[in-house]
Design a protein around this motif. Structure first.
Motif, PDB file in Angstrom:
ATOM      1  N   UNK A  84     -88.015  34.161  52.066  1.00 43.40           N
ATOM      2  CA  UNK A  84     -88.709  32.924  52.437  1.00 43.40           C
ATOM      3  C   UNK A  84     -87.740  31.732  52.464  1.00 43.40           C
ATOM      4  N   UNK A  85     -86.830  31.701  51.493  1.00 37.78           N
ATOM      5  CA  UNK A  85     -85.852  30.606  51.469  1.00 37.78           C
ATOM      6  C   UNK A  85     -84.937  30.691  52.686  1.00 37.78           C
ATOM      7  N   UNK A  86     -84.558  31.910  53.053  1.00 41.99           N
ATOM      8  CA  UNK A  86     -83.706  32.087  54.232  1.00 41.99           C
ATOM      9  C   UNK A  86     -84.333  31.470  55.476  1.00 41.99           C
ATOM     10  N   UNK A  87     -85.594  31.791  55.748  1.00 41.51           N
ATOM     11  CA  UNK A  87     -86.189  31.304  56.999  1.00 41.51           C
ATOM     12  C   UNK A  87     -86.443  29.802  56.957  1.00 41.51           C
ATOM     13  N   UNK A  88     -86.787  29.264  55.773  1.00 42.01           N
ATOM     14  CA  UNK A  88     -86.960  27.811  55.677  1.00 42.01           C
ATOM     15  C   UNK A  88     -85.624  27.092  55.838  1.00 42.01           C
ATOM     16  N   UNK A  89     -84.567  27.651  55.254  1.00 40.32           N
ATOM     17  CA  UNK A  89     -83.229  27.054  55.408  1.00 40.32           C
ATOM     18  C   UNK A  89     -82.799  27.093  56.869  1.00 40.32           C
ATOM     19  N   UNK A  90     -83.096  28.208  57.547  1.00 42.78           N
ATOM     20  CA  UNK A  90     -82.765  28.309  58.965  1.00 42.78           C
ATOM     21  C   UNK A  90     -83.506  27.283  59.796  1.00 42.78           C
ATOM     22  N   UNK A  91     -84.791  27.075  59.481  1.00 44.51           N
ATOM     23  CA  UNK A  91     -85.589  26.094  60.218  1.00 44.51           C
ATOM     24  C   UNK A  91     -85.055  24.682  60.005  1.00 44.51           C
ATOM     25  N   UNK A  92     -84.750  24.331  58.751  1.00 45.12           N
ATOM     26  CA  UNK A  92     -84.221  22.988  58.481  1.00 45.12           C
ATOM     27  C   UNK A  92     -82.900  22.759  59.211  1.00 45.12           C
ATOM     28  N   UNK A  93     -81.997  23.727  59.099  1.00 43.96           N
ATOM     29  CA  UNK A  93     -80.684  23.575  59.723  1.00 43.96           C
ATOM     30  C   UNK A  93     -80.798  23.403  61.239  1.00 43.96           C
ATOM     31  N   UNK A  94     -81.679  24.183  61.868  1.00 44.96           N
ATOM     32  CA  UNK A  94     -81.827  24.125  63.328  1.00 44.96           C
ATOM     33  C   UNK A  94     -82.488  22.828  63.773  1.00 44.96           C
ATOM     34  N   UNK A  95     -83.537  22.409  63.071  1.00 41.80           N
ATOM     35  CA  UNK A  95     -84.216  21.157  63.438  1.00 41.80           C
ATOM     36  C   UNK A  95     -83.262  19.974  63.277  1.00 41.80           C
TER      37      UNK A  95
ATOM     38  N   UNK B 153     -89.769  20.307  68.791  1.00 43.29           N
ATOM     39  CA  UNK B 153     -89.715  20.403  67.325  1.00 43.29           C
ATOM     40  C   UNK B 153     -90.248  21.761  66.866  1.00 43.29           C
ATOM     41  N   UNK B 154     -91.393  22.149  67.418  1.00 43.21           N
ATOM     42  CA  UNK B 154     -91.976  23.447  67.071  1.00 43.21           C
ATOM     43  C   UNK B 154     -91.040  24.586  67.482  1.00 43.21           C
ATOM     44  N   UNK B 155     -90.414  24.444  68.650  1.00 44.64           N
ATOM     45  CA  UNK B 155     -89.496  25.477  69.121  1.00 44.64           C
ATOM     46  C   UNK B 155     -88.258  25.567  68.227  1.00 44.64           C
ATOM     47  N   UNK B 156     -87.777  24.415  67.754  1.00 44.27           N
ATOM     48  CA  UNK B 156     -86.601  24.401  66.879  1.00 44.27           C
ATOM     49  C   UNK B 156     -86.903  25.107  65.556  1.00 44.27           C
ATOM     50  N   UNK B 157     -88.104  24.892  65.024  1.00 43.52           N
ATOM     51  CA  UNK B 157     -88.498  25.590  63.794  1.00 43.52           C
ATOM     52  C   UNK B 157     -88.490  27.103  64.022  1.00 43.52           C
ATOM     53  N   UNK B 158     -89.070  27.522  65.136  1.00 44.82           N
ATOM     54  CA  UNK B 158     -89.113  28.953  65.459  1.00 44.82           C
ATOM     55  C   UNK B 158     -87.706  29.513  65.661  1.00 44.82           C
ATOM     56  N   UNK B 159     -86.861  28.755  66.352  1.00 43.47           N
ATOM     57  CA  UNK B 159     -85.473  29.201  66.557  1.00 43.47           C
ATOM     58  C   UNK B 159     -84.750  29.342  65.216  1.00 43.47           C
TER      59      UNK B 159
END
Length: 467
Positions: A85-96, A280-286
């Protein structure tokens, strides 16, 4: 972590791990001999791990259903799921944050503040901050190298030295960042808090960074003044990085910290016109999908480790290591050597930590090595070797960008002698084992081995167990 482990050790149980390393390392060596770019990253680590999992399922006499139940117990372990879970949240923050211009703003802010005569040292500092803020050394190198090399060529500085400053700073950030893959893997495999690992790690990494800065200030003076040019930036775009870093250091829950970071970056991006609701939504998904490799790798490795432990592999390995580990300090050196060898074999510091995490956890419990120190050692020494491997992604990327952007042919091997930060970090890492100057948090809040948490967390652990 409660495991059903056979009493007698069995070295053959480790065969799946060996299969993974042979496939992954063998494919890299083969492709490198053929002259492929980024040879060690052409064969996906997840595919190699999947083959290793299949091999583990072929071992033992249990039914397939029983083996899958053991695998699922490891893959669904609380620490593994928390890590995912931390991995995907970290990925979302970094990409956004990157999509809304945070990386460019951070780089330009740093370049605007650097005096020309402190160019290399300034690049090191910018790279260190950017790596810490974004949690990715490769991303930091990709963003900063094209600018840094141009400035080095114009000012007469050694290009390999500038690349070493840039990559060294990136490894500082990778090692310390609260949202880097390595920090997440190290803390969750050892069952400790990120902020506590950060505090131990900080006292090892900071002296190494300061010594590196002194060397760069003395040895990396430009021959002529480079034209720094105009570097416009919006300071507000740097705010999400600072916010996440500050919240993580003061101890705010990591899920809440990253969620705040994701929304703050989104709001700022939309206010500045860089994002819409849809982008923004797309960046979170990416960001979510961008972490797919490490997500699946951690999932497979969690299940595989449980199968290997069930078959006696972990017991056998610890029995063999016991001959070299006579006590607390030698156990720390042994774990540092273990993760270093794993990184040399995989050329990926996150993979190395995930591979060694469960073994290191068992060793730390047996020899009473504080898990916060174990997590720090795993992260420090995996980053040390990742930074000096000429076939690691960081140096390969730095050399490739230099060649493609400026047609300056640089071999990754030429950068290795200038990775001063990594060499010095190794020295301070070893020093901290024998002179435990970095263990202040461990002494203030000692580990309770009965409840397997820091003393300050015993009450919460008791409440959780009573529910």
């Amino acid at each position: 972590m409660n495991r059903e482990i056979k009493k007698q050790g069995n070295g053959w149980a480790l065969l799946p791990f060996l299969i993974f390393i042979v496939i992954y390392l063998g494919a890299g060596l083969y492709l490198q001999a053929k002259g492929e770019e980024m040879a060690f990253y052409q064969f996906p680590s997840v595919t190699a791990m999947f083959i290793a999992v299949l091999a583990a399922f072929c071992m033992g006499r249990e039914s397939i259903d029983r083996k899958f139940a053991i695998f699922a117990r490891g893959a669904a372990n609380e620490n593994v799921l928390t890590m995912l879970m931390i991995y995907i949240l970290a990925g979302a923050f970094s990409t956004v944050a990157k999509t809304m211009g945070g990386v460019d703003a951070t780089v330009n802010l740093g370049l605007s503040l650097i005096p020309v005569e402190l160019l290399a040292a300034g690049v090191f500092v910018i790279s260190a901050f950017l790596g810490t803020a974004t949690g990715t050394s490769v991303g930091t190198i990709t963003s900063l190298v094209p600018i840094a090399v141009g400035l080095a060529a114009e000012s007469g500085l050694s290009v390999p030295m500038m690349l070493g400053a840039c990559a060294g700073g990136a490894m500082f950030g990778d090692n310390l960042s609260m949202i880097s893959d390595t920090t997440i893997a190290a803390t969750k495999t050892q069952g400790c808090e990120m902020r506590d690992k950060f505090r131990v790690n900080f006292y090892i990494a900071l002296p190494a960074a300061l010594v590196t800065l002194v060397i760069l200030l003395v040895c990396a003076r430009p021959e002529s003044a480079a034209d720094m040019g105009a570097h416009p930036f919006a300071l507000i775009k740097v705010v999400p990085y600072i916010l996440v870093l500050a919240l993580a250091i003061i101890g705010v829950n990591v899920f809440l910290t990253l969620t705040i970071g994701i929304f703050s970056a989104g709001v700022i991006g939309m206010a500045c016109g860089e994002l819409t609701v849809f982008t923004y939504a797309q960046a979170i998904w990416d960001g979510f999908t961008g972490m797919s490799e490490v997500f699946f790798l951690a999932l497979f490795c969690g299940g595989l480790s449980e199968l290997i432990a069930h078959n006696g592999g972990i017991v056998w390995l610890i029995e063999k290591l016991r001959g070299m580990m006579k006590g607390n300090k030698s156990a720390q050196v042994g774990m540092a050597a273990l993760v270093s060898l794993a990184d040399c074999a995989t050329a990926n510091n996150t993979v190395a930590i995930i591979l060694c995490g469960n073994v290191a956890r068992d060793i730390s419990r047996e020899y009473r090595v504080d898990p916060r120190r174990t997590a720090s050692l795993l992260d420090v020494f995996s980053c040390v070797f990742q930074g000096i491997l000429p076939y690691g992604a960081q140096l390969l990327m730095a050399a490739a960008l230099t060649t493609t952007t400026y047609n300056i042919v640089i071999s990754p091997v030429e950068i290795v002698p200038y990775m001063w930060y990594c060499w010095i970090l190794a020295a301070f890492g070893l020093l901290s084992v024998f002179v435990p100057y970095a263990d202040r948090v461990c002494r203030r809040d000692p580990w309770n081995w009965a409840y397997d948490v820091a003393e300050s967390g015993v009450a919460a652990k008791k409440d959780l167990e009573s529910e």
